[in-house]
Design an enzyme around this catalytic site. Sequence first.
Site, short mmCIF file in Angstrom:
data_model
loop_
_atom_site.label_atom_id
_atom_site.label_comp_id
_atom_site.label_asym_id
_atom_site.label_seq_id
_atom_site.Cartn_x
_atom_site.Cartn_y
_atom_site.Cartn_z
N SER A 52 -3.56 2.29 6.34
CA SER A 52 -4.35 2.56 7.54
C SER A 52 -3.74 1.95 8.80
O SER A 52 -2.90 1.05 8.73
CB SER A 52 -5.77 2.05 7.35
N ASN A 76 0.85 -1.20 0.00
CA ASN A 76 0.00 0.00 0.00
C ASN A 76 0.88 1.25 0.00
O ASN A 76 1.70 1.43 0.90
CB ASN A 76 -0.87 0.03 1.26
P1 ADP Z 1 -7.14 -4.29 -1.07
O1 ADP Z 1 -6.36 -3.25 -1.78
O2 ADP Z 1 -8.58 -4.26 -1.39
O3 ADP Z 1 -6.85 -4.34 0.39
P2 ADP Z 1 -5.74 -6.83 -1.17
O4 ADP Z 1 -4.88 -7.30 -2.26
O5 ADP Z 1 -5.04 -6.45 0.09
O6 ADP Z 1 -6.65 -5.65 -1.71
O7 ADP Z 1 -6.81 -7.94 -0.85
C1 ADP Z 1 -7.76 -7.80 0.17
C2 ADP Z 1 -7.74 -9.00 1.08
O8 ADP Z 1 -7.98 -10.19 0.34
C3 ADP Z 1 -6.42 -9.23 1.78
O9 ADP Z 1 -6.32 -8.46 2.94
C4 ADP Z 1 -6.47 -10.73 2.05
O10 ADP Z 1 -7.25 -11.01 3.18
C5 ADP Z 1 -7.21 -11.26 0.84
N1 ADP Z 1 -6.26 -11.68 -0.20
C6 ADP Z 1 -5.72 -10.90 -1.15
N2 ADP Z 1 -4.87 -11.59 -1.91
C7 ADP Z 1 -4.87 -12.84 -1.45
C8 ADP Z 1 -4.19 -14.04 -1.84
N3 ADP Z 1 -3.35 -14.06 -2.87
N4 ADP Z 1 -4.44 -15.16 -1.13
C9 ADP Z 1 -5.29 -15.15 -0.09
N5 ADP Z 1 -5.97 -14.06 0.32
C10 ADP Z 1 -5.77 -12.92 -0.35
MG MG Z 2 -5.04 -4.91 1.30
#
Ligand code: ADP
Ligand code: MG
Length: 543
Positions: free
Chosen positions: A217, A212
């Site tokens: 946050s 990020n």
């Molecule tokens: P955002 O920008 O919406 O936070 P993320 O890539 O962090 O996007 O994804 C949101 C959530 O989805 C993560 O906090 C995690 O819990 C889950 N997540 C994302 N990518 C993966 C992955 N490759 N495998 C398992 N869970 C995932």
């Molecule tokens: Mg995230």
Amino acid sequence: MCYLFRHTSKPNSKGYFHSIPASKNQFNNLTFQHHYSTNSPCSSAKIVPLRCAIVRLMETQEGSASKPVIDFHDINEELVQKMVYDALVWSSLHGLLVGDKSVERSGKVPGVGMVHAPFALVPVKFPENHFKLACEVAPIFNELIDRVSLDGKFLQESLSRTKKVDVFTSRLLDIHSKMLEMNKIEEIRLGLHRSDYMLDEQTKLLLQIELNTISSSFPGLSCLVSELHRNLLKHYGEWLGLDSKRIPSNNTVNRFAEALAKAWTEYNNPRAVVMVVVQPEEHNMYDQHWLCAALKEKHNVTAIRKTLAEIDEEGELLPDGTLLVGGQEIAVVYFRSGYAPTDYPSEAEWRARLLMEQSLAIKCPSISYHLAGTKKIQQELAKPNVLERFLEDKEDITKLLKCFAGLWSLDDTDIVKRAIERPELFVMKPQREGGGNNIYGDDVKENLLRLQREGTEEDAAYILMQRIFPTVSPTFLVLNGISHKDHAVSELGVYGAYLRNKDKVIINDQCGHLMRTKVSSSNEGGVVAGFAVLDSIYLMEQL
Ligand code: ADP
Ligand code: MG
């Protein structure tokens, strides 16, 4: 950017909490009761150490019965309720708070409608070697983002297909193009990042979920949860078989405040202020206020809060590039909004973003830093030999590569075929931040098949990512004063700060951490509305 605090009906607030799904009510048998004496954990003869808990087999996420976990049925409920009571008092006394959605003026007026932030009752065990690794790579990621941000061509080219199908990314790229045309150079660059990881249970690899670069946050509240847990373990550690000293120090709020203060110093006008760009309604405002309070108390730097609409109304760019908002000169713009399409309901908000970008104020993040943190760029950086374009040190490159999960563009036909066959092993991600946007399981298959059928360029709006399966552990999640027992998975975030003025790197450091824990049955947001809580780390021996 964080699944944790997104409201299911109001998209993309990085400060929102899920409500407890009705289906979880079966676990609500630990409803908070306040009539227990809290004089001493030993006051009841019924209390027994949790370490006596029986170990049994449970189903993992993938359905295999292989993992030993503590059996909930053996955990002493009276002890849990005492801890919940103490934790709730501690949170109220120490500002571990968020806005309460059920109160109308909460989220707009501080002090009106507050509840404790949701938290895990005990810290999650995490291997020390992986924690150290995540801290060690933070400065490398900081440097990487800085270098990528300077390569305008790389950003534009990597996102060129996405631009055609994703209006939001396209608007960000337009601002970026304008800056390139103007030959706008950001001499002072400030990054306040958070790199998120999950520890894959099978491979024992710590894999990055995302990095990020905008509105990372919980720099304020994460430290408080570590403190809460330390405090609880000081009182109850003996009964739990846990030692409070194993919770690592966590000081993000002061480190981020220091970085903002140093950026303000580099701007070099004692009358200028820091401006926090906020959403009109912000239930996670106390996290932000913690940072501003540290900035004022420790560095005597004033912060003002403005929405994008207010900046459009009150903002002014002087001929020399000085940014004035409401007549005040802005030294640093710190974004806690502006990362989601919903933050730009009209042209006014886009005008404000452009105005700030054109100015001399230090942007945290600049449009380049923002774009460098998109999921598409994360995927491009994971391609063979791309890191080498930005980093020289081979060891650094190896360390980063180790953290990269499988990431693919949808023009990789072999991977798309495999994802259609085994969708449960993949996550499909659009270019969005703020939680609740990703696609999982059978929906991956359906969406990939739909994209194939339609044959449009919409596939460029997504990336595919290897699904990570972290260890599932039993936990107590405390939300709205009520404790719920459930099986959960955790995600580690490590904060990083980077400040540079021309050739001088003033700060490049890891700055603390955040643990978030969510029920293992929930993906994140989406169809199955899950919930998550703030957590901290309990360091254990290496894996
Ligand atoms: P955002 O920008 O919406 O936070 P993320 O890539 O962090 O996007 O994804 C949101 C959530 O989805 C993560 O906090 C995690 O819990 C889950 N997540 C994302 N990518 C993966 C992955 N490759 N495998 C398992 N869970 C995932
Ligand atoms: Mg995230």
